[in-house]
Design a protein around this motif. Structure first.
Motif, PDB file in Angstrom:
ATOM      1  N   TYR A 104       0.955  -1.325   0.046  1.00  0.00           N
ATOM      2  CA  TYR A 104      -0.013   0.030   0.064  1.00  0.00           C
ATOM      3  C   TYR A 104       0.781   1.252  -0.026  1.00  0.00           C
ATOM      4  CZ  TYR A 104      -3.646   3.525   1.224  1.00  0.00           C
ATOM      5  OH  TYR A 104      -4.346   4.590   1.437  1.00  0.00           O
ATOM      6  N   LEU A 105       0.459   1.990  -0.798  1.00  0.00           N
ATOM      7  CA  LEU A 105       1.316   3.192  -1.148  1.00  0.00           C
ATOM      8  C   LEU A 105       0.800   4.759  -0.371  1.00  0.00           C
ATOM      9  CD1 LEU A 105       2.731   3.045  -4.752  1.00  0.00           C
ATOM     10  CD2 LEU A 105       3.814   2.327  -2.679  1.00  0.00           C
ATOM     11  N   GLY A 106      -0.653   4.456  -0.227  1.00  0.00           N
ATOM     12  CA  GLY A 106      -1.128   5.859   0.227  1.00  0.00           C
ATOM     13  C   GLY A 106      -2.179   6.117  -0.571  1.00  0.00           C
ATOM     14  N   GLU A 107      -3.392   6.855  -0.290  1.00  0.00           N
ATOM     15  CA  GLU A 107      -4.381   7.639  -1.298  1.00  0.00           C
ATOM     16  C   GLU A 107      -5.174   6.656  -2.069  1.00  0.00           C
ATOM     17  OE1 GLU A 107      -2.802  10.923  -3.237  1.00  0.00           O
ATOM     18  OE2 GLU A 107      -2.454  12.069  -1.430  1.00  0.00           O
ATOM     19  N   GLY A 108      -5.282   5.222  -1.506  1.00  0.00           N
ATOM     20  CA  GLY A 108      -5.608   4.366  -2.167  1.00  0.00           C
ATOM     21  C   GLY A 108      -4.887   3.451  -3.396  1.00  0.00           C
ATOM     22  N   GLN A 109      -3.566   3.869  -3.492  1.00  0.00           N
ATOM     23  CA  GLN A 109      -2.722   3.059  -4.406  1.00  0.00           C
ATOM     24  C   GLN A 109      -2.149   1.952  -3.834  1.00  0.00           C
ATOM     25  OE1 GLN A 109      -2.689   4.425  -7.668  1.00  0.00           O
ATOM     26  NE2 GLN A 109      -4.349   5.667  -7.267  1.00  0.00           N
ATOM     27  N   SER A 110      -2.023   1.036  -4.524  1.00  0.00           N
ATOM     28  CA  SER A 110      -1.099  -0.171  -4.056  1.00  0.00           C
ATOM     29  C   SER A 110      -0.161  -0.593  -5.301  1.00  0.00           C
ATOM     30  CB  SER A 110      -1.818  -1.374  -3.780  1.00  0.00           C
ATOM     31  OG  SER A 110      -2.517  -1.091  -2.609  1.00  0.00           O
ATOM     32  N   GLN A 111       0.962  -1.368  -5.032  1.00  0.00           N
ATOM     33  CA  GLN A 111       1.806  -1.847  -5.998  1.00  0.00           C
ATOM     34  C   GLN A 111       2.365  -3.108  -5.603  1.00  0.00           C
ATOM     35  OE1 GLN A 111       4.549   1.279  -7.981  1.00  0.00           O
ATOM     36  NE2 GLN A 111       5.699  -0.530  -8.502  1.00  0.00           N
ATOM     37  N   ARG A 112       2.447  -3.926  -6.736  1.00  0.00           N
ATOM     38  CA  ARG A 112       2.985  -5.265  -6.405  1.00  0.00           C
ATOM     39  C   ARG A 112       4.656  -5.187  -6.321  1.00  0.00           C
ATOM     40  NH1 ARG A 112       0.226  -9.780  -5.071  1.00  0.00           N
ATOM     41  NH2 ARG A 112       1.586 -11.801  -5.076  1.00  0.00           N
ATOM     42  N   GLY A 113       5.042  -5.674  -5.048  1.00  0.00           N
ATOM     43  CA  GLY A 113       6.404  -5.726  -4.820  1.00  0.00           C
ATOM     44  C   GLY A 113       7.019  -6.818  -3.878  1.00  0.00           C
ATOM     45  N   THR A 114       8.008  -6.653  -3.103  1.00  0.00           N
ATOM     46  CA  THR A 114       8.621  -7.660  -2.435  1.00  0.00           C
ATOM     47  C   THR A 114       8.712  -7.306  -0.813  1.00  0.00           C
ATOM     48  OG1 THR A 114       9.907  -8.478  -4.179  1.00  0.00           O
ATOM     49  CG2 THR A 114      10.554  -9.053  -1.975  1.00  0.00           C
ATOM     50  N   ILE A 115       8.386  -8.406  -0.134  1.00  0.00           N
ATOM     51  CA  ILE A 115       8.384  -7.927   1.471  1.00  0.00           C
ATOM     52  C   ILE A 115       9.410  -8.747   2.122  1.00  0.00           C
ATOM     53  CG2 ILE A 115       7.159  -7.819   3.558  1.00  0.00           C
ATOM     54  CD1 ILE A 115       4.383  -7.373   1.837  1.00  0.00           C
ATOM     55  N   LEU A 116      10.279  -8.285   2.801  1.00  0.00           N
ATOM     56  CA  LEU A 116      11.318  -8.978   3.484  1.00  0.00           C
ATOM     57  C   LEU A 116      10.654  -9.280   5.066  1.00  0.00           C
ATOM     58  CD1 LEU A 116      14.734  -7.672   3.083  1.00  0.00           C
ATOM     59  CD2 LEU A 116      13.777  -9.921   2.209  1.00  0.00           C
ATOM     60  N   PHE A 117      10.854 -10.536   5.621  1.00  0.00           N
ATOM     61  CA  PHE A 117      10.353 -10.825   6.937  1.00  0.00           C
ATOM     62  C   PHE A 117       8.610 -10.409   7.330  1.00  0.00           C
ATOM     63  CE2 PHE A 117      14.866  -9.899   7.183  1.00  0.00           C
ATOM     64  CZ  PHE A 117      15.339 -11.522   7.432  1.00  0.00           C
ATOM     65  N   ALA A 118       7.849 -10.873   6.193  1.00  0.00           N
ATOM     66  CA  ALA A 118       6.476 -10.299   6.556  1.00  0.00           C
ATOM     67  C   ALA A 118       5.814 -10.846   7.541  1.00  0.00           C
ATOM     68  CB  ALA A 118       5.662 -10.734   5.059  1.00  0.00           C
ATOM     69  N   GLY A 119       6.358 -11.837   8.296  1.00  0.00           N
ATOM     70  CA  GLY A 119       5.731 -12.273   9.444  1.00  0.00           C
ATOM     71  C   GLY A 119       6.373 -11.640  10.839  1.00  0.00           C
ATOM     72  N   ASN A 120       7.176 -10.846  10.381  1.00  0.00           N
ATOM     73  CA  ASN A 120       7.917 -10.402  11.839  1.00  0.00           C
ATOM     74  C   ASN A 120       7.941  -8.842  11.709  1.00  0.00           C
ATOM     75  OD1 ASN A 120       9.912  -9.101  13.516  1.00  0.00           O
ATOM     76  ND2 ASN A 120      11.143 -11.267  13.455  1.00  0.00           N
ATOM     77  N   SER A 121       7.109  -7.997  12.612  1.00  0.00           N
ATOM     78  CA  SER A 121       7.272  -6.581  12.662  1.00  0.00           C
ATOM     79  C   SER A 121       8.037  -5.886  12.678  1.00  0.00           C
ATOM     80  CB  SER A 121       5.786  -6.239  13.437  1.00  0.00           C
ATOM     81  OG  SER A 121       6.191  -6.700  14.851  1.00  0.00           O
ATOM     82  N   GLU A 122       9.235  -6.407  13.652  1.00  0.00           N
ATOM     83  CA  GLU A 122      10.333  -5.645  13.644  1.00  0.00           C
ATOM     84  C   GLU A 122      11.505  -5.731  12.603  1.00  0.00           C
ATOM     85  OE1 GLU A 122      11.482  -7.438  17.365  1.00  0.00           O
ATOM     86  OE2 GLU A 122      10.959  -5.558  18.606  1.00  0.00           O
TER      87      GLU A 122
END
Length: 242
Positions: free
Chosen positions: A87-105
């Protein structure tokens, strides 16, 4: 001639706070091979426990402009690299890569210039209200205060007003030291969280709210001293190699 056996003494090796051992050795003969068998696993563990520091930078050891999702998998393991919508803000999203999606820290989000091949980052972001383990070379992380940013920058900087998407985003380091902290390939920016909601904060934040830019030296900003809740690396456009 004395027939007394060679004297023995006990040496305590402090390997780490949770490991210690008692080794009886002869005063005239020490088994270095046995000692190595004890120390080697501890030494190997220290070398491999954290092969990649969580350093938020765009240098060759962290996130160079040529990095790809495939390289992230090699570094951090496939289980820690996820392709998802960001999510980028103002209703905009883009496909990307997330590192450690299950670890908030440890969570970190990456947008790519090459969205098909998932390579050549355009933006990398850490976003969290609480603490994060990602840290810049200057020691900036999520929860760093505005006045600390000012000190590290060596002068006041400019940031967006509060109360809308993108609020608190540093729009310019105003020629301070942090302006060049990203190096030649990217720019480092931060976003500061909207102040609290008690009566004093509301009165002060009203002075720095709105879709315009304020100085960090504004008296209300100085008193509120808001915390960083976002870190950004914005990469300069480079021609990708063939």
């Amino acid at each position: 001639m004395s027939t007394q056996p060679p004297s023995r003494r006990v040496i305590r090796l402090q390997l780490n706070p949770s490991v210690s051992c008692m080794i009886g050795i002869r005063t005239r003969r020490i088994s270095f091979a046995a000692l190595w068998l004890i120390l080697a696993p501890v030494q190997l563990q220290a070398q491999t426990a954290n092969p990649y520091e969580l350093r938020f930078a765009c240098d060759s050891a962290s996130f160079p402009p040529t990095i790809s999702a495939a390289e992230l998998v090699r570094r951090f393991g496939a289980q820690n690299v996820t392709s998802d919508s960001i999510y980028l803000g103002e209703g905009q999203s883009q496909r990307g890569t997330i590192l450690f999606a299950g670890n908030s820290e440890k969570r970190l989000e990456i947008l790519w210039r090459d969205t098909v091949g998932q390579r050549f980052p355009s933006m990398i972001r850490v976003q969290r209200v609480g603490g994060s383990l990602w840290t810049t070379a200057e020691g900036i992380t999520v929860t760093t205060r505005l006045r600390t940013l000012e000190r590290l920058n060596g002068k006041p900087f400019r940031l967006a007003g509060f109360g809308f998407d993108g609020s608190g985003y540093v729009t310019s380091w105003s020629g301070g030291r942090l302006a060049g902290s990203g190096g030649a390939s990217c720019e480092f920016r931060a976003g500061l969280a909207s102040p609290g909601r008690d009566a004093t904060d509301r009165r002060l934040s009203g002075q720095v709210t709105g879709d315009r830019v304020f100085s960090s030296a504004h008296p209300a900003m100085q008193t509120l001293d808001p915390r960083v809740d976002r870190l950004y690396l914005t990469f300069k456009k480079i021609p990708p190699p063939g």
